[in-house]
Every structure is written in structure tokens, then in C-alpha cells.
Design a protein around this motif. Structure first.
Motif, PDB file in Angstrom:
ATOM      1  N   GLU A   1       0.876   4.312  -1.003  1.00 49.97           N
ATOM      2  CA  GLU A   1       0.370   5.612  -0.546  1.00 49.97           C
ATOM      3  C   GLU A   1       0.300   5.655   0.973  1.00 49.97           C
ATOM      4  OE1 GLU A   1      -3.543   8.546  -1.062  1.00 49.97           O
ATOM      5  OE2 GLU A   1      -3.363   6.732  -2.285  1.00 49.97           O
TER       6      GLU A   1
ATOM      7  N   GLU B   1       6.042   2.151  -8.662  1.00 50.22           N
ATOM      8  CA  GLU B   1       5.091   2.317  -7.559  1.00 50.22           C
ATOM      9  C   GLU B   1       5.777   2.490  -6.203  1.00 50.22           C
ATOM     10  OE1 GLU B   1       3.164  -1.833  -6.543  1.00 50.22           O
ATOM     11  OE2 GLU B   1       3.845  -1.843  -8.643  1.00 50.22           O
TER      12      GLU B   1
ATOM     13  N   ARG C   1      10.715   9.668  -0.168  1.00 53.71           N
ATOM     14  CA  ARG C   1      10.367  10.188   1.161  1.00 53.71           C
ATOM     15  C   ARG C   1      11.480   9.953   2.168  1.00 53.71           C
ATOM     16  NH1 ARG C   1       7.916  14.426   1.800  1.00 53.71           N
ATOM     17  NH2 ARG C   1       6.988  14.726   3.857  1.00 53.71           N
TER      18      ARG C   1
ATOM     19  N   PRO D   1       8.032   6.595  -4.611  1.00 52.52           N
ATOM     20  CA  PRO D   1       7.713   7.615  -3.598  1.00 52.52           C
ATOM     21  C   PRO D   1       8.231   7.274  -2.204  1.00 52.52           C
ATOM     22  CG  PRO D   1       5.810   7.204  -4.992  1.00 52.52           C
ATOM     23  CD  PRO D   1       6.827   6.150  -5.341  1.00 52.52           C
TER      24      PRO D   1
ATOM     25  N   VAL E   1       3.909   5.868   2.511  1.00 46.77           N
ATOM     26  CA  VAL E   1       4.497   7.212   2.565  1.00 46.77           C
ATOM     27  C   VAL E   1       3.943   7.989   3.754  1.00 46.77           C
ATOM     28  CG1 VAL E   1       4.652   9.427   1.364  1.00 46.77           C
ATOM     29  CG2 VAL E   1       5.003   7.297   0.098  1.00 46.77           C
ATOM     30  N   LYS E   2       2.643   7.888   3.985  1.00 46.35           N
ATOM     31  CA  LYS E   2       2.032   8.571   5.131  1.00 46.35           C
ATOM     32  C   LYS E   2       2.559   8.007   6.441  1.00 46.35           C
ATOM     33  CE  LYS E   2      -2.291   9.718   2.731  1.00 46.35           C
ATOM     34  NZ  LYS E   2      -3.753   9.480   2.657  1.00 46.35           N
TER      35      LYS E   2
ATOM     36  N   ASN F   1       0.867  -1.177   0.000  1.00 50.15           N
ATOM     37  CA  ASN F   1       0.000   0.000   0.000  1.00 50.15           C
ATOM     38  C   ASN F   1       0.908   1.233   0.000  1.00 50.15           C
ATOM     39  OD1 ASN F   1      -1.905   2.012   0.504  1.00 50.15           O
ATOM     40  ND2 ASN F   1      -3.065   0.780   1.982  1.00 50.15           N
TER      41      ASN F   1
END
Length: 333
Positions: free
Chosen positions: A109, A141, A148, A144, A112-113, A107
Motif C-alpha cells: 500500500e 498482493e 500503477r 497493485p 503504490v503511494k 508494504n
């Protein structure tokens, strides 16, 4: 102070029970429950106290979340793991001065959070595995996540992941004699390092910091292959233009491999440690034991690795770098 930068613990707070429910192979659970220093914090701290001026950086243990959980559940479990470690490190900084965050790599996304959230709680880096449920790390994918970590200027711990189902021969259904672990894990790490190198990730993110577990795996011993051997990239291939790829890189392949950091978790191999130091140098080598996965339940690899580093033909200042100052600099402790 001897600062052990790669040790495994089940995060406190119910995480282990949730993972046991999800793991399809209950054979692995058998080992977990008979290894108290893997999940009993008090037992772990008693073991740490036996080594004097010694502390541990905590990382989650197997399995990778992406192998056992859906993307949504993986994100939930990552938050649970990081909350548990953050609370423990805040409560017992004398034993655990830092932790490495768990990520839901299936996952991206959410991963990254979670990087931002975990770093905000004190995480000094993240752990990722050599493949993401069979996917290579250099897929777009996952970019990122590397971006980060470069933004935060904190390291990535690269851990191998390979199981019995990865057969040693095409004619067989599974790997025998735990070859998938003994030789498969070093290959996994080395292959992941190569994909990172040839994807151009270090050119894109020159300050990216990646710690390759187990002293850089196969790479130091195969310096000739990643050096003069891969200086000839493309001469053995006809269906892809690797020569153009080689020309596009800003450095020799071997010089990119030297950009990784390495830890000393070699299960008591003095010759392997010397080989790794010859390749990476003292400045990029950090003390780690891989506690508690040894025949004695946690203390053996710590004791043997300390003994090896104490007996190395290096200066006291260089030994201190490997035991402590490299880690404090890299983790910004």
C-alpha cells in the motif's frame, strides 16, 4: 550522448548511514565504504566527466529494503532515498538526467503511494527485486504495484536478489564460491520473468514495461527451452494442469519473454551482448553498465560496454537507439 540507464549509487542525505545500521551482515559494508563512486557524488561526477558525452540514470543499490527493514521503516527509507535522488537530479541534470524510485515492497500500500509521489518528483520508473524477501512477484498482493506502473506508462527495472544462505544443494547450509551470485542471480531474474509470463500479467497489462537486468539473464541463451521447450508446457507435470494454462495464454511463451526490455550490463561480454540482441532486438535493448561494481571501482564496465556496443555489427542508427533514443522513448525523457 551515451545514456547509461542502470547505475547504482547510495542516495545522498543520510540514507547510507541508516542502511548500515540495519544490515545484519557487516561484511557487505566493508565493500561499500571502500568504493567511493558508490556514495561520493563528487567522485562519481569526476568519473562521468572522463567519458565525454555520457550521463547516468541513478538507481539505489543493494540491499532490498524488504530484507532489512520493517514495513514501516522500509516506507520511511524509500521516501528518504527518493528525496535524495530527486534533489540530486534537479541539481545536476547534466550528469544525472533521471532516477529510478526505490519502493518498500514489503508494504504494498505504501509502495503504490510512493510510486505516485516519486513520479511526481521526476522518477522515470521504479526498481524492484526478483523476489520480495522470498515471495514471488506474481502474488496478488503485488499486483497493485504493476497496475500503477502500467497506469503511469513508465518502466520497472527488475534486479536479481539472492544471497549466500540460498544453498546450491539441499545437503548444505549455504552457497559456496559465490555461486549464489555468479549463477544464482541470472537464475533469479529468469525465474521472476517466467512467473510474470505464466501469471498472465502481460495479458492483463499489455503496455507493462519491464527491463530485465543483465540482458535478460538466462533467457536469450535458452531461447530453445523457452520456445519449443515451453510450447510443451505440462507434458512433464502430473499434479497440475499446465496444459490448460498454456491454452489460456494469448501468445506462445517465448513471445511473452520477448516483451521484456533488456540492458547491456554484462560486465564486458561481447558474445552475451550479441546473444541478447538476437533475442530481444535492438528496439528493446538499452545501454547500461552496472557502474560502479567492477574491479577498477566504477570505470571498467562503462568503458568495456561502450567498446562492445561501438564494435557491434549494427548500423549507426541502431547503435544510437541502444545508446540513447530507446531510453529517451521508454523513460519519456
Amino acid at each position: 550522448m551515451r545514456l547509461d540507464i542502470y547505475t547504482h549509487l547510495f542516495p545522498p542525505g543520510g540514507y547510507m548511514d541508516r542502511v548500515i545500521e540495519l544490515v545484519p551482515d557487516k561484511g557487505t559494508v566493508k565493500r561499500w565504504v571502500t568504493l567511493p563512486t558508490l556514495w561520493d557524488v563528487e567522485a562519481r561526477m569526476r568519473m562521468i566527466d572522463g567519458f565525454g558525452d555520457y550521463q547516468q540514470v541513478l538507481a539505489n543499490t543493494m540491499p532490498p529494503l524488504e530484507q532489512v527493514a520493517t514495513p514501516e521503516v522500509a516506507a520511511e527509507l524509500a521516501r528518504m532515498a527518493n528525496d535524495g535522488f530527486a534533489e540530486l537530479c534537479a541539481k545536476r541534470p547534466d550528469h544525472f538526467p533521471a532516477f529510478i524510485a526505490t519502493l518498500p515492497m514489503n508494504n504494498p500500500e505504501a509502495a503504490v503511494k510512493e510510486i505516485d509521489r516519486a513520479v511526481g518528483m521526476g522518477a522515470r520508473g521504479v526498481q524492484i527485486f526478483s523476489n520480495i524477501a522470498g515471495k514471488p512477484l506474481d502474488l496478488p498482493e503485488f499486483l497493485p504495484i504493476f497496475d500503477r506502473m502500467a497506469h503511469h506508462d513508465l518502466p520497472i527495472w527488475l534486479h536479481p536478489a539472492r544471497g549466500q544462505a540460498f544453498a546450491d544443494y539441499k545437503t548444505e547450509a549455504k552457497s559456496k564460491y559465490e555461486i549464489w551470485w555468479t549463477f544464482g542471480w541470472p537464475y533469479e531474474t529468469s525465474a521472476a520473468m517466467a512467473r510474470i509470463v505464466f501469471s498472465g500479467l502481460f495479458d492483463r497489462l499489455p503496455n507493462l514495461k519491464i527491463i530485465a537486468h543483465h540482458m535478460g539473464a538466462m533467457v536469450p541463451f535458452f531461447e530453445g527451452r523457452v520456445g519449443p521447450g515451453q510450447d510443451q508446457l505440462g507434458t512433464r507435470t502430473s499434479d497440475e494442469d499446465y496444459g490448460a494454462l498454456l491454452a489460456s495464454l494469448k501468445k506462445r511463451p517465448v513471445d511473452y519473454f520477448r516483451m521484456f526490455y533488456a540492458d547491456t550490463a554484462l560486465f564486458g561480454s561481447a558474445s552475451g551482448t550479441r546473444c541478447g540482441l538476437d533475442f530481444f532486438g535492438v528496439e528493446r535493448s538499452l545501454f547500461a553498465s552496472d557502474c560502479p561494481f567492477d574491479p577498477e571501482g566504477g570505470s571498467m564496465f562503462i568503458r568495456e560496454t561502450i567498446k562492445i556496443l561501438d564494435e557491434l555489427q549494427v548500423t549507426d542508427a541502431e547503435r544510437h537507439m541502444m545508446f540513447e533514443t530507446n531510453a529517451r522513448r521508454l523513460l519519456r525523457l
